[in-house]
Design a protein around this motif. Structure first.
Motif, PDB file in Angstrom:
ATOM      1  N   ALA A 184       0.830  -1.200   0.000  1.00 26.44           N
ATOM      2  CA  ALA A 184       0.000   0.000   0.000  1.00 26.44           C
ATOM      3  C   ALA A 184       0.868   1.254   0.000  1.00 26.44           C
ATOM      4  CB  ALA A 184      -0.916  -0.004   1.225  1.00 26.44           C
ATOM      5  N   ALA A 185       0.300   2.334  -0.529  1.00 21.99           N
ATOM      6  CA  ALA A 185       1.030   3.609  -0.591  1.00 21.99           C
ATOM      7  C   ALA A 185       1.162   4.227   0.789  1.00 21.99           C
ATOM      8  CB  ALA A 185       0.301   4.563  -1.522  1.00 21.99           C
ATOM      9  N   ASP A 186       2.305   4.888   1.025  1.00 14.78           N
ATOM     10  CA  ASP A 186       2.544   5.602   2.282  1.00 14.78           C
ATOM     11  C   ASP A 186       2.222   7.078   2.038  1.00 14.78           C
ATOM     12  OD1 ASP A 186       3.328   6.471   4.735  1.00 14.78           O
ATOM     13  OD2 ASP A 186       5.483   6.399   4.305  1.00 14.78           O
ATOM     14  N   HIS A 187       1.030   7.487   2.456  1.00 15.37           N
ATOM     15  CA  HIS A 187       0.589   8.851   2.181  1.00 15.37           C
ATOM     16  C   HIS A 187       1.126   9.830   3.230  1.00 15.37           C
ATOM     17  CE1 HIS A 187      -2.904   6.470   0.327  1.00 15.37           C
ATOM     18  NE2 HIS A 187      -2.064   6.826  -0.629  1.00 15.37           N
ATOM     19  N   ARG A 188       1.684  10.917   2.722  1.00 12.63           N
ATOM     20  CA  ARG A 188       2.135  11.980   3.633  1.00 12.63           C
ATOM     21  C   ARG A 188       1.255  13.196   3.358  1.00 12.63           C
ATOM     22  NH1 ARG A 188       8.335  12.935   2.981  1.00 12.63           N
ATOM     23  NH2 ARG A 188       7.905  12.518   0.787  1.00 12.63           N
ATOM     24  N   ALA A 189       0.462  13.543   4.322  1.00 17.26           N
ATOM     25  CA  ALA A 189      -0.530  14.601   4.110  1.00 17.26           C
ATOM     26  C   ALA A 189       0.121  15.977   4.026  1.00 17.26           C
ATOM     27  CB  ALA A 189      -1.538  14.584   5.254  1.00 17.26           C
ATOM     28  N   PHE A 190      -0.409  16.747   3.083  1.00 14.12           N
ATOM     29  CA  PHE A 190      -0.046  18.163   2.966  1.00 14.12           C
ATOM     30  C   PHE A 190      -1.303  18.903   3.382  1.00 14.12           C
ATOM     31  CE2 PHE A 190       0.320  22.084   0.370  1.00 14.12           C
ATOM     32  CZ  PHE A 190       1.554  22.522   0.806  1.00 14.12           C
ATOM     33  N   ASN A 191      -1.238  19.547   4.546  1.00 13.12           N
ATOM     34  CA  ASN A 191      -2.477  19.996   5.176  1.00 13.12           C
ATOM     35  C   ASN A 191      -3.142  21.195   4.499  1.00 13.12           C
ATOM     36  OD1 ASN A 191      -0.738  22.024   5.885  1.00 13.12           O
ATOM     37  ND2 ASN A 191      -0.701  21.541   8.076  1.00 13.12           N
ATOM     38  N   LYS A 192      -2.511  21.703   3.450  1.00 10.03           N
ATOM     39  CA  LYS A 192      -3.099  22.891   2.821  1.00 10.03           C
ATOM     40  C   LYS A 192      -3.915  22.564   1.571  1.00 10.03           C
ATOM     41  CE  LYS A 192       0.332  26.063   4.674  1.00 10.03           C
ATOM     42  NZ  LYS A 192       1.323  27.115   4.391  1.00 10.03           N
ATOM     43  N   LYS A 193      -3.555  21.516   0.871  1.00  6.91           N
ATOM     44  CA  LYS A 193      -4.270  21.154  -0.356  1.00  6.91           C
ATOM     45  C   LYS A 193      -4.404  19.625  -0.433  1.00  6.91           C
ATOM     46  CE  LYS A 193      -5.533  23.633  -2.964  1.00  6.91           C
ATOM     47  NZ  LYS A 193      -6.802  24.419  -2.965  1.00  6.91           N
ATOM     48  N   ASN A 201      -7.405   5.108  -8.113  1.00  4.23           N
ATOM     49  CA  ASN A 201      -7.770   3.952  -7.308  1.00  4.23           C
ATOM     50  C   ASN A 201      -6.621   2.977  -7.084  1.00  4.23           C
ATOM     51  OD1 ASN A 201      -7.632   3.088 -10.033  1.00  4.23           O
ATOM     52  ND2 ASN A 201      -8.974   1.353  -9.588  1.00  4.23           N
ATOM     53  N   ASN A 202      -5.525   3.126  -7.822  1.00  2.00           N
ATOM     54  CA  ASN A 202      -4.440   2.147  -7.790  1.00  2.00           C
ATOM     55  C   ASN A 202      -3.397   2.518  -6.728  1.00  2.00           C
ATOM     56  OD1 ASN A 202      -1.605   1.266  -8.863  1.00  2.00           O
ATOM     57  ND2 ASN A 202      -3.080  -0.101  -9.881  1.00  2.00           N
ATOM     58  N   GLU A 203      -3.004   1.532  -5.904  1.00  2.00           N
ATOM     59  CA  GLU A 203      -2.085   1.814  -4.800  1.00  2.00           C
ATOM     60  C   GLU A 203      -0.720   2.278  -5.287  1.00  2.00           C
ATOM     61  OE1 GLU A 203      -2.590   2.038  -1.640  1.00  2.00           O
ATOM     62  OE2 GLU A 203      -4.709   1.493  -1.815  1.00  2.00           O
ATOM     63  N   PHE A 204      -0.230   1.677  -6.355  1.00  2.00           N
ATOM     64  CA  PHE A 204       1.057   2.115  -6.894  1.00  2.00           C
ATOM     65  C   PHE A 204       0.960   3.554  -7.395  1.00  2.00           C
ATOM     66  CE2 PHE A 204       3.730   2.640 -10.732  1.00  2.00           C
ATOM     67  CZ  PHE A 204       4.977   2.614 -10.122  1.00  2.00           C
ATOM     68  N   ALA A 205      -0.106   3.851  -8.109  1.00  2.00           N
ATOM     69  CA  ALA A 205      -0.307   5.216  -8.600  1.00  2.00           C
ATOM     70  C   ALA A 205      -0.424   6.188  -7.424  1.00  2.00           C
ATOM     71  CB  ALA A 205      -1.550   5.286  -9.476  1.00  2.00           C
ATOM     72  N   LYS A 206      -1.111   5.773  -6.364  1.00  2.00           N
ATOM     73  CA  LYS A 206      -1.244   6.627  -5.193  1.00  2.00           C
ATOM     74  C   LYS A 206       0.128   6.959  -4.590  1.00  2.00           C
ATOM     75  CE  LYS A 206      -5.880   5.228  -3.605  1.00  2.00           C
ATOM     76  NZ  LYS A 206      -6.491   6.569  -3.535  1.00  2.00           N
ATOM     77  N   SER A 207       1.018   5.943  -4.565  1.00  2.00           N
ATOM     78  CA  SER A 207       2.342   6.176  -3.982  1.00  2.00           C
ATOM     79  C   SER A 207       3.140   7.194  -4.791  1.00  2.00           C
ATOM     80  CB  SER A 207       3.114   4.850  -3.886  1.00  2.00           C
ATOM     81  OG  SER A 207       3.474   4.381  -5.178  1.00  2.00           O
TER      82      SER A 207
END
Length: 324
Positions: A184-193, A201-207
């Protein structure tokens, strides 16, 4: 004298017997005449009954023939409409199939690499299972996603990259991109946008998209650029990609130039073809059944017509006898 008397008595007896015979003959003649009259009356009555029955039968056959011909006309009209509709469906199928083939040829041109495909197949990977095939993008964000992913759209899917690494030295020509669907992708949130990864929908694309953030306009992107980290970037819906110290733009003037749009069209056309194939099969079966029904009705019409012809002949003969 005695002899004369005997002779006279005999003559009288004979005259009486003759008279009685004449009376009996007259009576028998009368009875015979009566009997003949009764038979004649019986024959006429029977003929009248048969004539009436024949007329009723013919009228019934006429009505059956009328209804049968009406059914045949209605069924023929229905078959004509069904045939026209089936022709239209088949023509639509050919049009869609041609469009789908053209799109697939364009997609194939962008991914042709026989050496890579052979290496992938040797390692148990379907060379046709690419990111572009499994990627769903929220409508309107196709250009932005394609701008960022670029060549990654041609990446091949694997569930064991470690196994590929054991044989990686045998891949000696071309470019190879493989992604693992089990991580699964490791999401790092950017709190402004919001992240562009939210639109796929794809986990690789999300990463690959997790550090790319969407802005509503180029002006907004300019305002946020100074706040970006070195690994962060911004992108507009139209595909202007802005990094801390770099810029990339992808301009697509036609939907046929976009791999993502083409792939979506191919999927949509495939669904349309599946529905058309079902409709064509259903209409074809219905048309065949209608044609069988028409054949049965026409055969029945011929039988009724033959019966009516025979009945009309019988009626004419009976009427001729009755009026004679």
């Amino acid at each position: 004298r005695q002899e004369a008397y005997a002779e006279t008595s005999k003559i009288k007896y004979l005259d009486k017997t003759l008279s009685l015979n004449k009376e009996r003959e007259k009576k028998l003649s009368f009875e015979l005449s009566e009997l003949r009259n009764k038979e004649s009356l019986l024959d006429v009555s029977m003929l009248k009954k048969m004539l009436d029955e024949s007329e009723r039968d013919n009228l019934s056959l006429q009505e059956q023939l009328k209804n049968n011909k009406s059914d045949i006309t209605a069924l023929r009209d229905g078959i004509k409409k069904e045939s026209e509709l089936l022709h239209t469906l088949k023509a639509s199928r050919e049009t869609i199939l041609g469009k789908k083939s053209s799109l697939e040829i364009l997609q194939q041109k962008d991914s042709d690499n026989n050496i890579k495909d052979q290496w992938l197949n040797k390692n148990g990977i379907d060379s046709n299972a690419r990111l572009i095939n499994s990627l769903d993008v929220e409508p309107g964000w196709e250009v932005a996603v394609e701008t960022v992913l670029g060549d990654y759209l041609q990446a091949n899917e694997s569930k064991d990259i470690g196994k590929l690494l054991d044989d990686i030295e045998s891949f000696d020509q071309g470019e190879l991109i493989v992604f693992d669907t089990t991580i699964a992708a490791d999401h790092r949130a950017f709190n402004k946008k919001p992240s562009l990864s939210e639109f796929v929908n794809n986990e690789f694309a999300k990463s690959k998209l997790s550090n790319v953030y969407v802005v509503d306009s180029l002006e907004e992107g300019k305002g946020f650029r100074s706040q970006l980290g070195i690994e962060d970037s911004l992108i507009t819906k139209s595909g202007v990609w802005i990094g801390k110290n770099w810029l990339k733009v992808l301009r697509i003037s036609d939907a046929f130039d976009s791999m993502i749009s083409r792939e979506k069209q191919i999927k949509d056309l495939s669904l349309n073809l599946e529905k058309l194939d079902r409709d064509i099969l259903e209409k074809t079966n219905h048309l065949e059944n209608s044609q069988l029904s028409l054949s049965s009705l026409e055969s029945e019409a011929q039988k009724i017509s033959d019966q009516f012809a025979s009945g009309s002949s019988t009626y004419a003969e009976l009427k001729s006898q009755y009026t004679a």
